[in-house]
Design an enzyme around this catalytic site. Structure first.
Site, PDB file in Angstrom:
ATOM      1  N   ARG A  24       0.813  -1.219   0.000  1.00  0.00           N
ATOM      2  CA  ARG A  24       0.000   0.000   0.000  1.00  0.00           C
ATOM      3  C   ARG A  24       0.844   1.265   0.000  1.00  0.00           C
ATOM      4  NH1 ARG A  24      -3.799  -0.720   4.977  1.00  0.00           N
ATOM      5  NH2 ARG A  24      -4.215   1.478   4.514  1.00  0.00           N
ATOM      6  N   LYS A  31       8.843  -0.592   3.393  1.00  0.00           N
ATOM      7  CA  LYS A  31       7.949   0.187   4.245  1.00  0.00           C
ATOM      8  C   LYS A  31       8.610   0.650   5.541  1.00  0.00           C
ATOM      9  CE  LYS A  31       4.583  -1.969   6.397  1.00  0.00           C
ATOM     10  NZ  LYS A  31       3.259  -2.563   6.733  1.00  0.00           N
ATOM     11  N   ASN A 180      -6.068  -4.829  20.368  1.00  0.00           N
ATOM     12  CA  ASN A 180      -4.733  -5.410  20.468  1.00  0.00           C
ATOM     13  C   ASN A 180      -3.789  -4.689  19.507  1.00  0.00           C
ATOM     14  OD1 ASN A 180      -2.476  -7.076  20.681  1.00  0.00           O
ATOM     15  ND2 ASN A 180      -3.341  -8.625  19.304  1.00  0.00           N
TER      16      ASN A 180
END
Length: 460
Positions: A24, A31, A180
């Site tokens: 993405r 990333k 979480n």
């Protein structure tokens, strides 16, 4: 048997997951190597676990591993490879070989969740060694939009009853707001034994790391959750999320700077790096950018639209407006760099001035020296760099070019418009320009001639 050794006395390791493709981001750069505050996200985490005194750090790589390994190599961390993307539990298992023989606590972190502080990590480890001795400590948070995060069902004391991924959660479980973050603290002796029992019978057929909590519960051992703010565990999966994390970091850093005694005239326009240091009573103008490696001493002023990187600004010094300090720039006490001045690998002594339109590279400028507008040090011949030395109290006239290597002695004067190619002795005057010649009446005759020529051309 419960280990009663204080958390601070136990060895610590960290496993940082960095195997995801990050599609993405739409980037050729991995990333976790995209920067926040001028430092790759992954290195933020490595620095934080360094503050914790981690004995071992393992980075789990996968796609684009060559980029990641090149960046972490100087930091002395181990690397494990997740060849197939089979979930977070599977990813952590890849670190097992690197932690053989390790007896201590393990933090599980994510390379794209870069802003977790050493303080929060410390709280996780301390909770692991509380009296109830949880098998796993989970870092939870409450986002404004829980969305598709996994849910943590816990009592008021943080004892976990159930953890479930959103895809596998019931409607009542999805109504829970405690989520979480994925970050955990686990004893090394427990981590891989529990992971070996994790299965992939779930909606996506992956091995989930959070499943170790319920496996421990099946053994009669409880786990616990502690909470932190959503901004600290914000993840980055896209350019938009990267910008959001950067903006949040900058806002917190500006607040810290002002709380510590700096004045920011337009706080929202000032941009800090991860290691920017500002002294007391520093004033920072509008639209100032601090790249990595900048320190500014007490009482200095950085005027608007200045850009600093790898620079040291002394007490009471002034920079800008519209100045650029590049790596190796040093301004000593009360030195001044004015508008459209660029400094690179050069030191300005106490009270020295370069007020306008000047480039000083690879240079040493003595205390009290005055560098006139338009002066440049010609430090590069296309192959090598050379240094310029300007003595204490020297005066360099406007529009001068100092061709390095060259020395201007103490108290010397360089006449405006000079091209200096040789050393200038102390207290001497250097004039290095063509002799001026005035031709009486020449301009008037020239204009008459050109007017006649123009008229003849138009008449034809």
């Amino acid at each position: 048997m419960t280990d009663t050794t204080p958390a601070a006395a136990r060895p610590l390791a960290a496993v940082i997951l960095a195997a995801g493709k990050g599609t993405r981001m739409k980037s050729d750069l991995h990333k976790v190597l995209h920067p926040v505050a001028g430092r790759p996200m992954l290195l933020h985490l490595i620095a934080a676990v360094g503050e914790m005194g981690a004995e071992r750090v393992v980075v789990v790589t996968g796609a684009g591993r060559e980029q990641v390994e090149a960046v972490v190599a100087p930091h002395g961390v181990a690397v494990a490879v997740q060849a197939e993307q089979l979930g977070t539990g599977h990813a952590v298992r890849q670190a097992e070989a690197a932690l053989v023989g390790f007896e201590g606590d393990v933090l599980v972190l994510y390379g794209d969740v870069p802003l977790v502080t050493a303080g929060t990590m410390r709280r996780m480890v301390e909770r692991l060694h509380a009296e109830d001795a949880p098998a796993v400590v989970v870092l939870g948070f409450r986002p404004s939009d829980p969305g598709a995060y996994g849910r943590v069902i816990a009592d008021a004391e943080g004892r976990i009853a159930r953890m479930v991924e959103y895809k596998d959660a019931s409607e009542p479980e999805r109504a829970e707001t405690l989520c979480n973050s994925g970050l955990m603290a686990v004893r090394g002796a427990d981590l891989f034994a529990l992971l070996a029992r994790v299965g992939n019978d779930n909606a996506v057929g992956e091995y989930y790391l959070p499943d170790i909590v319920m496996l421990a519960a099946a053994d009669g051992r409880g786990s616990a959750v502690i909470e932190t703010g959503a901004d600290e565990v914000a993840g980055v999966n896209s350019r938009g999320e990267l910008a959001t994390v950067e903006a949040g970091w900058q806002a917190r850093r500006r607040a810290e700077a002002m709380a510590a005694g700096a004045t920011l005239l337009a706080p929202e326009t000032v941009w800090f790096a991860h290691d920017t240091v500002l002294g007391r009573d520093v004033t920072v103008g509008q639209n100032v950018v601090f790249g990595p490696g900048v320190s500014v001493a007490d009482g200095a002023t950085i005027h608007a639209f200045s850009h600093l990187e790898g620079a040291e600004v002394g007490a009471g010094a002034e920079v800008g407006p519209y100045a650029r300090l590049r790596p190796g720039a040093v301004l000593e006490r009360k030195a001044k760099v004015g508008n459209f001045v660029e400094i690179k690998k050069a030191r300005l002594g106490e009270g020295a001035k370069a007020n306008h339109l000047t480039y000083l590279g690879d240079a040493e400028i003595g205390a009290g020296a005055n560098i006139g507008a338009g002066t440049i040090t010609c430090n590069y011949d296309g192959f090598l760099k050379y240094r310029t030395s300007i003595g204490t109290g020297a005066f360099v006239g406007s529009n001068s070019a100092l061709v390095a290597p060259v020395t201007i002695g103490d108290g010397a004067i360089v006449g405006a418009g000079s091209i200096v190619t040789g050393d200038v002795p102390a207290y001497a005057l250097a004039l290095a320009r063509a002799r001026q010649e005035n031709r009486a009446g020449w301009a008037a005759k020239f204009r008459d001639m050109m007017r006649a020529r123009k008229a003849a051309k138009q008449g034809g």
